[in-house]
Enzyme design. Sequence first.
Site, mmCIF file in Angstrom:
data_model
loop_
_atom_site.group_PDB
_atom_site.id
_atom_site.type_symbol
_atom_site.label_atom_id
_atom_site.label_comp_id
_atom_site.label_asym_id
_atom_site.label_seq_id
_atom_site.Cartn_x
_atom_site.Cartn_y
_atom_site.Cartn_z
ATOM 1 N N THR A 189 33.802 106.318 -125.046
ATOM 2 C CA THR A 189 33.713 105.066 -125.824
ATOM 3 C C THR A 189 32.361 104.406 -125.563
ATOM 4 O OG1 THR A 189 36.099 104.768 -125.680
ATOM 5 C CG2 THR A 189 34.800 102.814 -126.230
ATOM 6 N N ASN A 247 40.909 114.090 -132.657
ATOM 7 C CA ASN A 247 41.859 113.933 -131.562
ATOM 8 C C ASN A 247 43.313 114.010 -132.011
ATOM 9 O OD1 ASN A 247 40.570 111.482 -132.678
ATOM 10 N ND2 ASN A 247 42.268 110.442 -131.690
ATOM 11 N N GLN A 250 36.839 115.813 -127.775
ATOM 12 C CA GLN A 250 38.023 116.678 -127.754
ATOM 13 C C GLN A 250 37.652 118.159 -127.714
ATOM 14 O OE1 GLN A 250 41.114 115.910 -127.327
ATOM 15 N NE2 GLN A 250 41.055 113.692 -127.610
ATOM 16 N N SER A 253 33.853 113.259 -122.476
ATOM 17 C CA SER A 253 34.532 112.459 -121.455
ATOM 18 C C SER A 253 35.271 113.349 -120.467
ATOM 19 C CB SER A 253 35.532 111.539 -122.174
ATOM 20 O OG SER A 253 36.158 110.693 -121.262
ATOM 21 N N HIS A 287 37.989 112.874 -118.653
ATOM 22 C CA HIS A 287 39.460 112.925 -118.535
ATOM 23 C C HIS A 287 40.117 113.780 -119.605
ATOM 24 C CE1 HIS A 287 40.959 109.856 -121.587
ATOM 25 N NE2 HIS A 287 39.687 109.498 -121.548
ATOM 26 N N THR A 344 24.784 100.923 -110.125
ATOM 27 C CA THR A 344 25.030 102.015 -109.163
ATOM 28 C C THR A 344 26.051 102.981 -109.747
ATOM 29 O OG1 THR A 344 24.569 100.461 -107.397
ATOM 30 C CG2 THR A 344 25.692 102.501 -106.775
ATOM 31 N N CYS A 357 45.241 106.274 -127.579
ATOM 32 C CA CYS A 357 44.577 105.014 -127.279
ATOM 33 C C CYS A 357 45.339 103.864 -127.951
ATOM 34 C CB CYS A 357 43.135 105.040 -127.792
ATOM 35 S SG CYS A 357 42.322 106.606 -127.652
HETATM 36 C C1 LIG Z 1 37.373 111.964 -130.086
HETATM 37 C C2 LIG Z 1 37.374 110.909 -129.019
HETATM 38 N N1 LIG Z 1 36.273 110.162 -128.849
HETATM 39 C C3 LIG Z 1 36.221 109.208 -127.902
HETATM 40 C C4 LIG Z 1 37.291 108.956 -127.083
HETATM 41 C C5 LIG Z 1 37.180 107.884 -126.047
HETATM 42 O O1 LIG Z 1 37.060 108.452 -124.781
HETATM 43 P P1 LIG Z 1 37.099 107.582 -123.438
HETATM 44 O O2 LIG Z 1 38.554 107.412 -123.126
HETATM 45 O O3 LIG Z 1 36.388 108.415 -122.428
HETATM 46 O O4 LIG Z 1 36.408 106.314 -123.692
HETATM 47 C C6 LIG Z 1 38.462 109.701 -127.233
HETATM 48 C C7 LIG Z 1 39.663 109.415 -126.399
HETATM 49 O O5 LIG Z 1 40.760 109.307 -126.885
HETATM 50 C C8 LIG Z 1 38.500 110.719 -128.221
HETATM 51 O O6 LIG Z 1 39.584 111.476 -128.404
#
Ligand SMILES: Cc1ncc(COP(=O)(O)O)c(C=O)c1O
Length: 383
Positions: A71, A152, A180, A200, A202, A239, A327
Site C-alpha cells: 500500500t 487479488n 499477488q 509485499s 506477507h 530507521t 482488506c
Molecule cells: C494486489 C495487492 N496490492 C496491494 C496490496 C496491499 O498490500 P499491503 O498489505 O502490503 O499493504 C494487496 C493486499 O491485499 C494486494 O493484494
Amino acid sequence: MRIYLDHNATTPVRPEVADAMSAALREYGGNPSSPHAEGMAARRAIERAREQVAHLVGAEPEQVIFTSGATEANNAVLHGVLESAPRARHIVSSTADHPSVAEPLAALCETGALSLTQVPVDEDGRIRVSAFEAALTSRADSTLVSLLLANNETGVLQDAAALAERAHAQGIPVHLDATQAVGKLPVAVATLGADWLVASAHKLNGPKGVGFLVERGTARALPAYLRGGSQEKGRRGGTENLPGIVGLGVACELARLELAARMAQMEKLRDQLWQGIERSVPRVRRNGDAAFVLCNTLNVEFIGCAGDVLLQALDGEGVAVSTGAACHSGSIDPSSVLLAMGRSPEQARASLRFSLGFSNTEAEIERVIALLPSLVRRVRELE
Ligand SMILES: Cc1ncc(COP(=O)(O)O)c(C=O)c1O
C-alpha cells in the site's frame, strides 16, 4: 485442524522466516545508519535482504527500496509521479485495480490534481490490448500507466509485458503492482516492462508490515516521500524495520528456490478443488480467465447462494475462505472487481475466493469438496 484457503489475504510465516527474524531481533542491536561495528552488522543484514529481494524479481539490489508494504509503495509511486510531472497529470489504470491504487487515484481526482482513464476489463477480468491502446491514444499527455499484474480476488493475470510495450512506445512509464504475483509465478521486472514494481512480504510467507518498491531508473526519478532521514537513499527516511526486512529477504530466497515446486503443487490442488466443486455442487460458475490465472486462486460463483453466509458456514466447519478482497472483509459491498467484470451485485455476492498456499494438502481439498454440497444447499434454502 483448520484448513486455511485465504492465502491471497495473507500467508502464514514460514518457520525459517520466523527464526531469521527472531535471530535478527536478538543479534542486531545497532542502528543500521551508525558507523560502528554494531551499526555495520545491522546494515549488512539489511543489504543481504536487499540482494535476496532483488534476486527474486530480477532487479539490482540498489533498485530496491524497502517500505511498510505494498500500500505504501503504491501510494509512493502514484504521488511521486504526479509530484514530479512537469505539466500533464493523466493516469491510465483499470476498472479492477486494488484499493491501494484505486483509492489514492480517486482521491487525487477529487482534488483536481489528476485525470484518470480506467480501462475496462472484459468478462474474464482481462484488459484487452485494443481497449488499452484506445485509452492511450485518447490522450497525448499521459503521465503514467498503472497495472495490476495478478488480481487479488480472481487471480487473473494481465499481459503486463504487452501492455507496457504499448505504453513505452508512447513514452509513458509503467507502475506494476505485482503483490499477488511475486512468489507465485516468475517475476522479472525488466521482462515485464515495469519502471516501478511493488510487492509485499506477507503475501509470500514473510512478515506483515514490510514490502518493497523496485525503481529501475528507466523513468524520471521520484522525489523523496518520507523526509527526515537518509535511509533508503534519502527516499524513505526513518530507521529501517530490520527484523521485518530480514524476514522479507528470507521469504524471497525461499520463494526463489522453491518457486517451480510451489507452483506445480498449488496448481494441482487448485484444479482438484475446482473439478471437485464442479462435480459435486450444482449451479456453479468460475469467475475469471481460467488460462491466465495465478496457480493458487479459484473464484467461484455459487449461483443463488449468499457468499457471506457460506463463508460463515465454512468457517464453522474449520475452513477459511474469502468473499472478496480480505482488506475489506466485514464489508458486505459486492466485489468491485466482479462488478467490473460485468457480474451483477447478486452474482458478486454469491462468489467466494479460495486461495491456496504451498502447505495445503490433497486431504484438505477433499475435505472442502466433501463439505460444500450440503453447506451450499443449506445456505441456498435460506434465500
Ligand atoms: C494486489 C495487492 N496490492 C496491494 C496490496 C496491499 O498490500 P499491503 O498489505 O502490503 O499493504 C494487496 C493486499 O491485499 C494486494 O493484494
